[in-house]
Structure formats: structure tokens, C-alpha cells
Design an enzyme around this catalytic site. Structure first.
Site, PDB file in Angstrom:
ATOM      1  N   ALA A  20      74.301   1.355  38.468  1.00  0.00           N
ATOM      2  CA  ALA A  20      74.781  -0.029  38.553  1.00  0.00           C
ATOM      3  C   ALA A  20      75.827  -0.131  39.650  1.00  0.00           C
ATOM      4  CB  ALA A  20      75.358  -0.476  37.209  1.00  0.00           C
ATOM      5  N   GLY A  22      76.230   0.028  44.168  1.00  0.00           N
ATOM      6  CA  GLY A  22      75.942  -0.862  45.288  1.00  0.00           C
ATOM      7  C   GLY A  22      74.544  -1.455  45.232  1.00  0.00           C
ATOM      8  N   GLY A  24      72.523  -1.123  42.613  1.00  0.00           N
ATOM      9  CA  GLY A  24      72.327  -1.567  41.235  1.00  0.00           C
ATOM     10  C   GLY A  24      72.739  -3.007  40.986  1.00  0.00           C
ATOM     11  N   ASP A 112      73.154   7.746  43.417  1.00  0.00           N
ATOM     12  CA  ASP A 112      73.892   8.237  44.569  1.00  0.00           C
ATOM     13  C   ASP A 112      73.888   9.753  44.675  1.00  0.00           C
ATOM     14  OD1 ASP A 112      75.481   8.910  42.506  1.00  0.00           O
ATOM     15  OD2 ASP A 112      77.181   7.662  43.075  1.00  0.00           O
ATOM     16  N   ARG A 117      68.581  12.190  40.827  1.00  0.00           N
ATOM     17  CA  ARG A 117      67.281  11.703  41.289  1.00  0.00           C
ATOM     18  C   ARG A 117      66.163  12.635  40.870  1.00  0.00           C
ATOM     19  NH1 ARG A 117      70.202   9.523  46.083  1.00  0.00           N
ATOM     20  NH2 ARG A 117      69.377   7.435  46.373  1.00  0.00           N
ATOM     21  N   CYS A 168      85.524  16.636  44.711  1.00  0.00           N
ATOM     22  CA  CYS A 168      86.172  17.935  44.490  1.00  0.00           C
ATOM     23  C   CYS A 168      85.670  19.000  45.462  1.00  0.00           C
ATOM     24  CB  CYS A 168      86.051  18.384  43.039  1.00  0.00           C
ATOM     25  SG  CYS A 168      84.367  18.718  42.562  1.00  0.00           S
ATOM     26  N   CYS A 435      53.042  20.905  45.274  1.00  0.00           N
ATOM     27  CA  CYS A 435      54.374  20.558  44.761  1.00  0.00           C
ATOM     28  C   CYS A 435      54.593  21.243  43.419  1.00  0.00           C
ATOM     29  CB  CYS A 435      54.494  19.049  44.606  1.00  0.00           C
ATOM     30  SG  CYS A 435      56.007  18.511  43.795  1.00  0.00           S
ATOM     31  N   CYS A 438      55.166  18.162  40.534  1.00  0.00           N
ATOM     32  CA  CYS A 438      54.126  17.268  40.007  1.00  0.00           C
ATOM     33  C   CYS A 438      52.738  17.885  39.978  1.00  0.00           C
ATOM     34  CB  CYS A 438      54.125  15.945  40.751  1.00  0.00           C
ATOM     35  SG  CYS A 438      53.573  16.020  42.443  1.00  0.00           S
TER      36      CYS A 438
HETATM   37 ZN   LIG Z   1      55.540  16.290  43.683  1.00  0.00          ZN
END
Ligand SMILES: [Zn+2]
Lengths: 630, 322
Positions: A20, A22, A24, A112, A117, A168, A435, A438
């Protein structure tokens, strides 16, 4: 495709937003306006003053409150009859498991950091929920669509090092030169020459555990009767000496890290040299005031080649000389200076400070030329880019909800038009068959099985490379390691002991040809790793002492000359932007790594091009094609 | 620093910290002294206003006397759909109240009256004029007033029609600095007026020009000929629009298929602003206005076009002079 009919089709859908900040804030607003009526939003952050200039749902009175909750209330003011469910929590919490994800029709990321992610990517794959990813830095942004089996997942292309750094890392535990640059530019430079009233993490940290903030303020102020050379040396000793000593007191921090070395002026410059004797065409007085290039510590010190890597002694001299020049020749700028890569003295100061810090932390030093490139590419968030990206996310979300596969697009938001486009759509790539996330292809790990402990494998591979949160490691049917809060004490003891064991010394030895299964229950993500024993590793190129491979590595840079950032809008196309940089410091490091992309109608238009600058297209067939205005 | 005028205040520096790091203190100083006027407060303009208020312009003046009703609420997040709040107020007044909250340092006010009646002297108070949802006559009228002024006033038209959007830019003669490889180049651009631009023969425009540009001209002409307000069309108008297409394509000596029927059909039917497109237009326009005020970065010359269908955000140069 977006007639009112379709807009009303959005009504039955349930959307999860992660972040939530920039992007968001913009996204939540646009979703609500577009007819979405059931939106869930996760964000662990609270509101800070520096958010207010672009996270428009927040007011000064909200500082300290949950972003997710305040954003909800703000949007309900103009869209009162929809449902917004906020979670003031970490997206990695156990409550957000695969079942939680399964209730949604689509997940939208406005995150971010790389870690979160990757985590969300895995949960979306496990729950088979489409994911729309986004990122912005400065005027650049991108939106990508990830639908299991249809398009590549977020991790199909190996991601390079994260480009935003937790505060940090910058203030206490730098491990790369770029961390030192960020520290020198965003903290030290800003503290000494920028606005004194600005929040600066140097305030807090530089006093160490013991110092009060009042005490710290005094340290950076020039004392009444202090001559400028004394002042410079005092600052030097404080930030490179005293602060490091203080940091070293925290033993916990350095358990698994190389301890930094405090550096004082007296150690670097023998007495007779501690007062820099400017030689040559010095003095600066012959130059016009206001010309940024005229005042230079390099010319005072007769350092000519910006490609040279200065010694610690040279860096120390440059630091002190640049410091002095700022206070003598550039006095009127002090208090409102903002780093500018075209300001020679600023670049000199930042280079020297970063190198001294690097030296302290055992990080290789860099030339002024290189340092300038890195410092010039530190990019912050802009509200307009976030707004545009949020609009593009909603457009892709609607296509995903209608299964309009043919029209899914990766869209780049550019700073300068490329092929006349400021918003450039390209077809998404297909899933990478190799990959490890996936597809189920095994990875290959080259490792010295006679020397490496299981613990090193867990830290350097399972956590750092595979991004697992709560891993379980199996060798055949033997459980070697498991993380989690719900374990029996005796199991914890066994696992702790196992971490200390060398791979080949387990009862069932792990050697060449063994296959390990690594699993994260929360992410519902499993991957298999084939082990190959290797005796020696190159300390510089393979510092982990192990090499993980198996999924397609990005092709090596063909032309590593993206210049000093002027073409970043273009080069960046090849590399996903990793952050809506928010309050973490974002560094854009140009990496000319091309991705294979299917492309729609880009090639055929190129002959009509009239670009007046270098153009790099996100297209393997046109790798680093350069165009010049004739 | 060489700039006339005062330095930024401490409060400004703290609030705008992140963006100053993007475009510099000098640009921020110019922004905080700039005066922006907007006429027609629909979704795309609301987005634009949010962006420049957050960026910290000096003042923003809003003109839109429409009463607040269901239609005005669409795509506009600046209006709270609560009658007790908006009763008796104009759209501009309600939006003004919301925008003030976004950034107390920006002076947001309203102006009453029909914007086509405002004279040159009035527009002379501003650095940037943005209009939306205006008839062709009003666009030309205000554009000419801006061009008639001694100082340069940036003139912009922004409109969102369903899933399509367009921005027109007129900066008269515009000089800006551009950094390339460490060198700073002075660049100069010469812009045509709206009237001059839309009069450019279609045949002379590049082949790959966005079809949306032509389609929007047809719709604009249709609204003018029929005396409609902008966006006041529906599917029953399609035959009339196609007839006009024939005439226009004939006049420009191009085939009718030059302007796809499917696109015209969409534009005629789907007239309500699509919120994601508003966000995109408001973002691009915000960025363009910041560029124009700060004199940094290449500005769009002179049309920006976006269509959800192909997802391209294109910049097209439509100019009678080379
Ligand atoms: Zn993948």
C-alpha cells in the site's frame, strides 16, 4: 474490451493487493474507481512523513498508522459501498498460505523488495492464481503478467542482486561498493551539505548505542573556534573511526560477517602529510565562482585520471580537500546541496568517502569514473510514474479476469519515447522450461562435499538463492533439516547439529550424484538439486564456494557500455525494475542483459525510426541495436 | 545558484525531499512559483490535479461550474458521494476542498464562469492552462488567447473517451536543456496551435501514425457539426459519424478505411471515461507540465495518444512546419 458491460463483470471478482505504498495507493484508488468491489490489501508498513508527497491517500495526521488501514479508509470516502479488507501484516506471515491465495481471482503486486516478490510469485503458482507484477524507479516503470503455464513466472529469468537496500545494510553492514556509495551520497553528503532539518539515518546510527541524538548533532556542527582542516579531520575520524568502533561493540552483528576496521586520519596520513599541500594550478580563486567544474579536489591534488583507483591515502586526501573546498569555495551552497552527478566536487567527495568506507569493510575500491556512474543512477520514486503504472496494472488485471490471453502485455513506461512510444507494450515471454520455480526442472549445485557444512548450504543456497522462508531439506527419505517454530526441542537439537555437519559425513553421505529435495511448506514450493562435487572454487568469482546452475542464465552482456545513465530508459528494458523505491534506497545499475521476447510489430517499424539517441530494444533479435540520427 | 527568487523553505525541502532528488532543487523552486489553471474537472483532470498538487506547484485554479451529480462522480475520486457534503456546491468547489488536503502548501482556488469568456488578461496570470471536455471552438479560442500573450503559457488539452485518451501540447517556442553524455545541449522546439495542427493534411502524416488521432478528429468534427457537447454521442450516431468520415477522408484524399470503423464505433458508444486511462493521462500530463515548468527533459510534441486496445502510449508530431 472495456465497455460498461465488462466493467460490471469486475463486480464479482476478488482481488488481492500486496503493498500500500507508492504504487499501492494509486492502484487501490484506480481499482475502486474501475468497479472492483472486493479488494484485500496487505502491507506491514506504517506511514512516514516522507511518504506524503506521493502516497496521496495519507495525511500528516496519519503518520505512524498502518498504511493498509488508512488507505482503505481514504478510498471508502469516495467509494463507500465497496469492501476493502486491510491486513497490517507481513506478506510472509503464515496466515497468508496457499488457501488464503486461492480465494482470489488475481493478485496485484506493488512491492518494494525482491524477497517478497519471489514469495508471492511462489504462492500464486501454488494456488494457481494469476499475478500482475509492477515496479518503478524514477520515470521508468513496468507491468508484467504472470499466469501459470501461459506466461513466464516472476522467477523464470534469474534475478540479479536486489536493487533496493534496507537501511541497515547501508548504515551498518555494507557488503558491496554500491552500499558505500549510497551511504556516502544519501547519508554523509546529505548530512554535511544538505538541509540540516531533513531526516537522515546518519543521525540515529552514528551516535551508536550509547550516544544521544543531541550529542550527534554536535558532532557534525563546526565548533566555534575550529579551523576547517581540524573540522574535516574530526568528521573523518568520527564517521570512519569512532562510528566503526561503536558498531563493532555489537558482537551479534559480526558473528557471520567480516569485522570492519576503524580508520583514523592519523593512521593513513603520516604527520607531515596530514595537512594537504595543494600544488600546481590550485587555489580555485582563478576560476569563476558558480562554475561547478572549477572547484576540484582532484586538480588541487594533481590527480588527473578519473579512471584511476586511488589508494586509501589518496582517498583520504581527496576527502579532506573536497571537504575544505566545500566550506571555503562553495559556502553559499551548504545547507541546500543535493548531490548532482555533474557537480565535480560532490562526485569527488562521494567517491572518496565511499572508498574509505569500502576500505574499512574490506570491499574493493573503485575509480571516480565508476563511482560517478553508480551514484548518478540512484533513483527515487515519482508520483506520476506510480499513477501510470497503477493504471496499466488495472488494465492487465481486467484482461486476466476475462482470460483474454492473446492480449496480455508486458508494458514499459519510458522516460524518452522509443519508437514514438512512452508506453511500450510487448508480448509476455512464455514460461522458461528450465525455471526451477514454475517448472520442475532440477538444479545443479557444484560444491565441495568434503568441506562444506549443511549450514552453509542452507544460508547461501536455500535462503539466499532460492529465497525460501521456512525450508525442509531431504536426502532421499532422510530428513536433514527443517525450520519452523513448532518443532520439538529434540528435533531442533538434531537439526542444529546437522547444520554443523559436512555434507559427505552424514550417515547417508551427500556426494556427487546425490539429489537433495528442498521444500518450503508455506510457499508450497519444492525443488530438486543434483549435487556435483568440485574441489576448488575461485575466491573472487565464486565467493560462496559453491555454484548453483540449471535454469537459464541471462546471456552475457554483449556490449557493456551503456554510458553514464543517459540511456537508462532504454537499457533498463532488459532488466525488470525491482522496486517502487519508496523509502528504501533504489539504485539503478545499468545492466545490458537482453531477454528473449516475442515481439509484435516492433521490428517492422524500425526503418522509419528517427531517434536521436541510442536505442536498446527489449528484443533479442535486435540486441543492442544502435540508432543514430542522420 | 543563479536563480532569481528565494530559496525553498525548510518545510518544502523536507516534504519534497524524494522528488528533489529526482529533478533537483532548481526545478522544485520553479514548480513552487508556478500557477496552473484547469478547466473541466473530470476524471483525467482530477488525476492530473492530484499529481501536480503533490509535486508542489505554487497555485492551482479550478473551473467547473457543473453541479455535482451521478455523472460528475464517475471516475473522479476528488468528490465524496455524500450529498450532505456536496449539496449546493459546484464540481470545482468540491474538488478544491479535496485537493487542499493533499498538500497544504499549494494554494488551490476556484474560478466561476464560462471559461470561453475569460480574456487574455485572465490567462496571463498563469504559466500552464489545461482544458478538458471542451468543444472545438473553445479549444481554439483559449489556445489562441494563450498564444497571444507575451509570455509563454503552456497550453494543454486532455480528454479521455472510454478506453482511449489524447493529450495535446502547445508550448509555442520552447527552449529547454538536454543532457547528453555530460554535455548540456540547448534545444528549441516550435509548436503549432491546435487549429494549425489539426489542419495538417492527413496524407502528409507518417504512415504508422496512430489511427486514434484521425478517429478523434472525426468525432470532434461530428460533435461540432451536430452542436453536441463533448462525449454526447451514442451508437445511434454511428451512421452520421461514418458519413462524416467519408467526407473528411475525401477532403484529405485518403481511403475511408484510413479511419477504422470499429474504432469510431467504440468512440461513439463508449464515451464515459475509463478510470485506468484517466490515471495514465493524468500521469503523463502531470509529467509534461512538470517538464515544461522546470525546463528539463524533452517535452511531448505535440500529441500523446493512448488506446487500451493495443496498449501503446504514442507520441505523434503533427505539425505544418518541419
Ligand atoms: Zn518460472
Amino acid at each position: 474490451m472495456v465497455s460498461q458491460k465488462e466493467v460490471s463483470a469486475m463486480k464479482g471478482t476478488k482481488v488481492l493487493m500486496v503493498g500500500a505504498g507508492g504504487i499501492g495507493c494509486e492502484l487501490l484508488k484506480t481499482l475502486a474507481l474501475s468497479g472492483f468491489e472486493d479488494i484485500h490489501i496487505i502491507d506491514m508498513d506504517t506511514i512516514e512523513v516522507s511518504n506524503l508527497n506521493r502516497q496521496f491517500l495519507f495525511r500528516k495526521s496519519h503518520v505512524g498508522q498502518s498504511k493498509a488501514k488508512v488507505a482503505r479508509d481514504a478510498v471508502l470516502r469516495f467509494k463507500p459501498n465497496i469492501s476493502i479488507t486491510p491486513y497490517h501484516a507481513n506478506v510472509k506471515d503464515n496466515t497468508f498460505d496457499v488457501d488464503f491465495y486461492k480465494q482470489f481471482n488475481v493478485v496485484l503486486n506493488g512491492l518494494d523488495n525482491l524477497d517478497a516478490r519471489r514469495h508471492v510469485n511462489r504462492l500464486c503458482l501454488a494456488a494457481d492464481v494469476p499475478l500482475i507484477e509492477s515496479g518503478t524507479t524514477g520515470f521508468l516503470g513496468q507491468v508484467t503478467v504472470h499466469v501459470k503455464g501461459k506466461t513466464e513466472c516472476y522467477e523464470c529469468q534469474p534475478k540479479t542482486a536486489p536493487k533496493s537496500y534496507p537501511v541497515c545494510t547501508i548504515t551498518s553492514t555494507p557488503s558491496k561498493f554500491v552500499h558505500c556509495i549510497v551511504w556516502a551520497k544519501e547519508l554523509l553528503f546529505a548530512k554535511l551539505y544538505g538541509d540540516k532539518n531533513q531526516d537522515n539515518d546518519l543521525n540515529v546510527r552514528s551516535g551508536g548505542a550509547s550516544g544521544s541524538s543531541d550529542h550527534v548533532e554536535d558532532v557534525f556542527e563546526r565548533k566555534a573556534d575550529e579551523d576547517i582542516e581540524q573540522y574535516g579531520r574530526r568528521i573523518y575520524d568520527h564517521v570512519f573511526g569512532y562510528n566503526i568502533e561503536i558498531a563493532l561493540e555489537n558482537k551479534e552483528t559480526w558473528k557471520n560477517r567480516t569485522r570492519p576496521r576503524p580508520i583514523y586520519v592519523r593512521d593513513v596520513l603520516p604527520d607531515q602529510l596530514s595537512q594537504p599541500q595543494p600544488n600546481g594550478h590550485v587555489d580555485g580563486s582563478e576560476c569563476a565562482v558558480g562554475d561547478l567544474s572549477s572547484v576540484s579536489a582532484m586538480s588541487s591534488l594533481s590527480l588527473k585520471n578519473p579512471q584511476d583507483i586511488w589508494s586509501l591515502m589518496e582517498n583520504t586526501k581527496v576527502f579532506l580537500e573536497a571537504f575544505k573546498l566545500f566550506f571555503t569555495k562553495r559556502q553559499e551552497d551548504i545547507g541546500n546541496l543535493v548531490f548532482d552527478k555533474d557537480d565535480q566536487l560532490a562526485v569527488e567527495f562521494v567517491t572518496a568517502a565511499a572508498n574509505i568506507r569500502a576500505s574499512s569493510f574490506g570491499i574493493p575500491l573503485h575509480s571516480l569514473f565508476e563511482a560517478k556512474g553508480i551514484a548518478g543512477n540512484i533513483i527515487h520514486a515519482v508520483a506520476t510514474t506510480n499513477a501510470i503504472i497503477a493504471g496499466l496494472i488495472v488494465i492487465e488485471a481486467m484482461k486476466v479476469l476475462q482470460n483474454d490471453e492473446k492480449n496480455y502485455r508486458t508494458t514499459y513506461c519510458l522516460e524518452h519515447p522509443t519508437q514514438n512510444m512512452l508506453l511500450m507494450p510487448v508480448e509476455p515471454s512464455e514460461p522458461n522450461k528450465a525455471c526451477y520455480v514454475c517448472s520442475e526442472s532440477p538444479l545443479l549445485l557444484e560444491i565441495n562435499t568434503n568441506r562444506t557444512k549443511l549450514g552453509d548450504f542452507v544460508e547461501k543456497i536455500v535462503k539466499a538463492k532460492l529465497g525460501m522462508n521456512l525450508p525442509i531439506i531431504m536426502h532421499g527419505s532422510v530428513l536433514l533439516y527443517e525450520a519452523g517454530d513448532d518443532l520439538d526441542d529434540d528435533m531442533v537439537a538434531i537439526y542444529t547439529a546437522n547444520l554443523e555437519k559436512v555434507l559427505s559425513q552424514f550417515p547417508t553421505p551427500i556426494t556427487s550424484g546425490s539429489m537433495l529435495t528442498v521444500e518450503d511448506m508455506q510457499q508450497e514450493f519444492t525443488c530438486k538439486i543434483n549435487i556435483k562435487h568440485r574441489e576448488e572454487f575461485d575466491e573472487e568469482k565464486e565467493p560462496d564456494g559453491m555454484v548453483l546452475s540449471g535454469w537459464t542464465q541471462a546471456p552475457p552482456p554483449k556490449e557493456s557500455n551503456p554510458s553514464n545513465g543517459e540511456n537508462k530508459a532504454n537499457t533498463s528494458l532488459s532488466e525488470p525494475l525491482n522496486a517502487d523505491s519508496d523509502d528504501e534506497v533504489e539504485v539503478y545499475v545499468p545492466e545490458p542483459v537482453a531477454k528473449k521476447r516475442k515481439h509484435s510489430d516492433i521490428t517492422k517499424e524500425t526503418e522509419e525510426e528517427e531517434e536521436d539517441e541510442l536505442v536498446v530494444l527489449p528484443d533479442a533479435n535486435l540486441d543492442f541495436k544502435k540508432k543514430k540520427l542522420v | 545558484m543563479g536563480m532569481e527568487g528565494e530559496e525553498l523553505t525548510e518545510q518544502e525541502t523536507a516534504l519534497y525531499d524524494r522528488q528533489i532528488r529526482v529533478w533537483g532543487a532548481d526545478a522544485q523552486r520553479r514548480l513552487s512559483k508556478s500557477h496552473v489553471f484547469v478547466g473541466g474537472m473530470k476524471g483525467a483532470v482530477a488525476e492530473f490535479c492530484k499529481n501536480i498538487v503533490l509535486a508542489g506547484v505554487g497555485s492551482l485554479t479550478l473551473a467547473d461550474d457543473r453541479p455535482v451529480n451521478e455523472e460528475a462522480l464517475w471516475a473522479n475520486f476528488l468528490i465524496t458521494p455524500d450529498e450532505s457534503v456536496y449539496a449546493g456546491k459546484s464540481v470545482a468547489e468540491v474538488c478544491c476542498d479535496s485537493l487542499k488536503e493533499f498538500n497544504p502548501m499549494v494554494h488551490v482556488t476556484i474560478e466561476k464562469g464560462n471559461i470561453s469568456s475569460f480574456d487574455e488578461e485572465y490567462f496571463n496570470k498563469f504559466d500552464i492552462i489545461v482544458i478538458s471536455c471542451c468543444s472545438l471552438e473553445t479549444k481554439n479560442l483559449i489556445n489562441e488567447k494563450c498564444r497571444g500573450l507575451l509570455k509563454r503559457v503552456g497550453f494543454y488539452i486532455v480528454d479521455c473517451k472510454g478506453s482511449c485518451g489524447e493529450i495535446f501540447v502547445d508550448l509555442k517556442t520552447y527552449t529547454y536543456s538536454k543532457k547528453t553524455e555530460g554535455e548540456t545541449l540547448e534545444c528549441q522546439l516550435r509548436y503549432p496551435s491546435y487549429e494549425e495542427a489539426v489542419a495538417v493534411p492527413w496524407k502528409r502524416l507518417p504512415r504508422r501514425m496512430s489511427k486514434l488521432y484521425f478517429a478523434l478528429r472525426v468525432i470532434e468534427k461530428f460533435e461540432q457539426a451536430e452542436g453536441r457537447n463533448p462525449g454526447e454521442t451514442s451508437e445511434v450516431d454511428l451512421p452520421g459519424v461514418l458519413k462524416l468520415r467519408k467526407e473528411l477522408c475525401g477532403a484529405h484524399d485518403v481511403a475511408e478505411s484510413f479511419v477504422p470503423e470499429s474504432l469510431l464505433a467504440r468512440l461513439v458508444t463508449d464515451t464515459r471515461e475509463f478510470p485506468p486511462v484517466c490515471a495514465i493521462l493524468g500521469g503523463i500530463l502531470g509529467q509534461e507540465v512538470i517538464k515544461a515548468i522546470s525546463g528539463k527533459g524533452d517535452p511531448v510534441k505535440n500529441f500523446f495518444l493512448f488506446d487500451v486496445m493495443d496498449g501503446k502510449g504514442k507520441v505523434e508530431d503533427v505539425s505544418p512546419f518541419k
